[in-house]
Design a protein around this motif. Structure first.
Motif, mmCIF file in Angstrom:
data_model
loop_
_atom_site.group_PDB
_atom_site.id
_atom_site.type_symbol
_atom_site.label_atom_id
_atom_site.label_comp_id
_atom_site.label_asym_id
_atom_site.label_seq_id
_atom_site.Cartn_x
_atom_site.Cartn_y
_atom_site.Cartn_z
ATOM 1 N N ILE A 97 -19.799 44.450 -37.794
ATOM 2 C CA ILE A 97 -20.641 45.322 -38.616
ATOM 3 C C ILE A 97 -20.014 46.703 -38.756
ATOM 4 O O ILE A 97 -19.974 47.272 -39.846
ATOM 5 C CB ILE A 97 -22.051 45.448 -37.995
ATOM 6 N N TRP A 98 -19.521 47.245 -37.655
ATOM 7 C CA TRP A 98 -18.999 48.620 -37.673
ATOM 8 C C TRP A 98 -17.737 48.729 -38.518
ATOM 9 O O TRP A 98 -17.540 49.715 -39.217
ATOM 10 C CB TRP A 98 -18.785 49.116 -36.254
ATOM 11 N N LYS A 99 -16.898 47.711 -38.500
ATOM 12 C CA LYS A 99 -15.696 47.734 -39.347
ATOM 13 C C LYS A 99 -16.085 47.642 -40.813
ATOM 14 O O LYS A 99 -15.528 48.344 -41.662
ATOM 15 C CB LYS A 99 -14.736 46.612 -38.980
ATOM 16 N N THR A 100 -17.045 46.801 -41.120
ATOM 17 C CA THR A 100 -17.511 46.664 -42.496
ATOM 18 C C THR A 100 -18.063 47.989 -43.010
ATOM 19 O O THR A 100 -17.729 48.425 -44.111
ATOM 20 C CB THR A 100 -18.596 45.573 -42.597
ATOM 21 N N LEU A 101 -18.894 48.629 -42.188
ATOM 22 C CA LEU A 101 -19.467 49.909 -42.598
ATOM 23 C C LEU A 101 -18.389 50.979 -42.726
ATOM 24 O O LEU A 101 -18.415 51.790 -43.658
ATOM 25 C CB LEU A 101 -20.551 50.357 -41.616
ATOM 26 N N ALA A 102 -17.429 50.982 -41.818
ATOM 27 C CA ALA A 102 -16.322 51.947 -41.892
ATOM 28 C C ALA A 102 -15.511 51.730 -43.169
ATOM 29 O O ALA A 102 -15.122 52.705 -43.837
ATOM 30 C CB ALA A 102 -15.431 51.830 -40.665
ATOM 31 N N ASP A 103 -15.275 50.480 -43.523
ATOM 32 C CA ASP A 103 -14.544 50.176 -44.756
ATOM 33 C C ASP A 103 -15.313 50.663 -45.987
ATOM 34 O O ASP A 103 -14.720 51.190 -46.937
ATOM 35 C CB ASP A 103 -14.273 48.677 -44.883
#
Length: 146
Positions: A97-103
């Motif tokens: 989730i955090w990588k997706t949001l960061a992207d």
């Protein structure tokens, strides 16, 4: 902050971009933020506790920022991007989730940062600055979690 901003404080001098150009510059930001909003919405369904509360607050702020940018497009006589081409059910909280949001926030930055250097009308400049500040807060939140 440039020399004009320092000297003129709240006033402005010089040529700014046209209303049509403003529409062309702001609508891609709205689209990118709308996609990010759907990802944030998917994330809020799986996060709980403090992270969930903070993510819901970030989502709320993101929605308000999209609304402000849409009002800017409307006030320029344009039609703001509305996201009807997106399928909300395709945005899931699978994976990191955090990588997706960061992207997603990186995509917003890619569209937003160049706009801060363009000679927009004063009101648009103020809205873009507020949107950028809220974007930075979301990035800080993601970094604290990811």
């Amino acid at each position: 902050m440039g020399i004009k901003e320092l000297l003129l404080k709240q006033g402005w001098a010089g040529r700014t971009i046209s209303r049509a150009e403003t529409i062309d510059h702001v609508n891609p930001i709205i689209r990118t933020m709308t996609v990010a909003m759907h990802h944030w919405g998917a994330a809020t369904t799986t996060l709980d506790g403090e992270a969930g509360r903070s993510a819901r607050e970030a989502l709320k702020t993101l929605r308000m920022d999209i609304g402000k940018l849409c009002e800017t497009v409307f006030s320029c006589g344009g039609v703001a991007y509305n996201g009807t081409d997106l399928e909300p059910e395709t945005f899931t909280a699978d994976g990191d989730i955090w990588k997706t949001l960061a992207d997603q926030e990186a995509a917003i930055a890619e569209h937003l940062k160049p706009q801060l250097k363009i000679e927009h009308h004063m009101r648009t400049r103020a809205i873009l600055a507020a949107v950028a500040a809220n974007h930075e807060e979301r990035v800080k939140f993601i970094r604290s979690r990811g």
